[in-house]
Design an enzyme around this catalytic site. Structure first.
Site, PDB file in Angstrom:
ATOM      1  N   ILE A   1       0.691  -1.319   0.403  1.00  0.00           N
ATOM      2  CA  ILE A   1       0.085   0.128   0.264  1.00  0.00           C
ATOM      3  C   ILE A   1       0.816   1.233  -0.260  1.00  0.00           C
ATOM      4  O   ILE A   1       0.488   1.896  -0.986  1.00  0.00           O
ATOM      5  CB  ILE A   1      -1.126   0.442   1.194  1.00  0.00           C
ATOM      6  CG1 ILE A   1      -1.758  -1.217   1.503  1.00  0.00           C
ATOM      7  CG2 ILE A   1      -2.398   1.039   1.121  1.00  0.00           C
ATOM      8  CD1 ILE A   1      -2.133  -1.860   0.464  1.00  0.00           C
ATOM      9  N   TYR A   2       1.954   0.925   0.392  1.00  0.00           N
ATOM     10  CA  TYR A   2       2.489   2.367   0.691  1.00  0.00           C
ATOM     11  C   TYR A   2       3.798   2.545  -0.269  1.00  0.00           C
ATOM     12  O   TYR A   2       3.428   3.659  -1.291  1.00  0.00           O
ATOM     13  CB  TYR A   2       3.888   2.054   1.992  1.00  0.00           C
ATOM     14  CG  TYR A   2       4.517   3.257   1.927  1.00  0.00           C
ATOM     15  CD1 TYR A   2       4.428   4.326   2.278  1.00  0.00           C
ATOM     16  CD2 TYR A   2       6.339   3.052   1.624  1.00  0.00           C
ATOM     17  CE1 TYR A   2       5.565   5.692   3.156  1.00  0.00           C
ATOM     18  CE2 TYR A   2       7.329   3.974   1.996  1.00  0.00           C
ATOM     19  CZ  TYR A   2       6.979   5.209   1.916  1.00  0.00           C
ATOM     20  OH  TYR A   2       7.795   5.952   2.078  1.00  0.00           O
ATOM     21  N   ALA A   3       3.854   1.660  -1.430  1.00  0.00           N
ATOM     22  CA  ALA A   3       4.826   1.505  -2.895  1.00  0.00           C
ATOM     23  C   ALA A   3       3.431   2.066  -3.079  1.00  0.00           C
ATOM     24  O   ALA A   3       3.670   3.104  -4.443  1.00  0.00           O
ATOM     25  CB  ALA A   3       5.120   0.453  -3.128  1.00  0.00           C
TER      26      ALA A   3
END
Lengths: 95, 231
Positions: B141-143
């Site tokens: 999700i961060y990426a």
């Protein structure tokens, strides 16, 4: 408080100072902003709409977003003339 | 005339280091974070807000416009992460990460450009991450939220070029900050091994790239992402 039409025309006059082909405001409310007969390219149009939005927000102390889905989905574009834009802004100010 | 530089996420970490760097150079720095910082400076003004909170963000930009009448640079540093397997990630977490990282970045770019366009000049620097090109498991999700920032950077660079504004991004490697506090050492070692230069990044590594983007001579550099560590 200045009325909306006057604010729009004032912003056009100020914007005209940087244009090679200025917007002819002699027709008042019937002045064409965008579409057939208009002189603004898309980048200038964006700049003018931002100036008008800022001036309205400063005058009325609100954060109106003039280019939301509501504006984009209307059958007749509110950005066609000074008059149609003023009517659209006044409606937003009432809501 | 001193530059006016807006940096998000200045309470701690890279954001604070960036603020201190530019204050040392004599710039006026405006910062924001969700809570108040425990540091201050004569040329620093702080706003307490969530970068995804549109009404608060609009108020802040209104105050900047009225107080300074200009904005030279925006550095979209604020970011959050959640290291977890995607199968264990609640949708609320996804929304929170995208709200801060992606929507916050968009909102600040849009409002900053509205002020910058008046003077036909401006510099915007966004934060990407090596987690995107390295496709790190546990950081889906961060990426993804940062991949969206890369795409935004590339397209906004074209849209804002007409107004004399450059939009670029820096993609740091892991730096020893709170963001990676919970990541196990062996995972960190494996990650560093995938970099060309195998060490943790430092604040100075990031500042160096941002200084380059902000230089007056960099007005022909836009839509670029520089990943650190040779990723």
């Amino acid at each position: 408080m200045k009325n909306v039409n006057a604010i729009i025309l004032e912003q056009i006059e100020s914007f005209n100072e940087n244009l090679d082909t200025p917007v002819d405001t002699s027709k008042g409310d019937d002045t064409i902003l965008f579409g057939a007969g208009g002189v603004l390219d898309s980048v200038d149009f964006v700049g003018l709409i931002l100036d008008i939005e800022q001036a309205i927000n400063d005058e009325y102390g609100k954060h109106l977003a003039l280019t939301g889905e509501r504006a984009m989905s209307q059958r007749n574009s509110p950005f066609r003339t000074v008059g149609t834009l003023a009517a659209y802004i006044e409606k937003q100010l009432e809501d | 005339m001193a530059r006016v530089i807006l940096i998000t996420g200045t309470r701690k970490g890279i954001g604070r280091a960036l603020a201190e760097h530019f204050l040392t150079l004599g710039d006026v720095v405006i910062g924001c974070s969700r809570s108040a910082p425990d540091w201050t400076h004569d040329n620093y003004q702080h706003f307490e807000l969530d970068v995804g909170d549109e009404p608060k963000v609009l108020e802040m930009f209104n105050a900047i416009r009225k107080t300074h009448g200009k904005l030279d640079c925006l550095i979209n540093n604020a970011g959050i992460a959640s290291m977890n397997h995607s199968l264990l990630t609640p949708l609320d977490t996804v929304k929170k990460i995208f709200s801060t990282n992606t929507f916050g970045t968009f909102l600040f770019c849009r409002e900053a450009a509205k002020i910058m366009r008046k003077r036909k000049t401006g510099r915007i620097v966004n934060f990407a991450t090596v987690a995107t090109p390295l496709k790190l498991e546990g950081e889906a999700i961060y990426a993804a939220s940062k991949a969206a920032i890369v795409s935004l950077t590339e397209t906004l660079a074209r849209e804002y070029a007409d107004f004399g504004i450059t939009v670029n991004a820096v993609g740091p490697t892991p730096i020893q900050t709170d963001l990676i506090r919970g990541v196990p050492q062996d995972k960190m070692d494996r990650l560093l091994a995938r970099q060309a230069v195998r060490r943790f990044g430092t604040y100075d590594d990031v500042i160096n790239v941002i200084d380059f983007y902000l230089r007056a001579e960099s007005d022909f550099v836009t839509g670029q992402v520089i990943y650190l560590g040779g990723v």
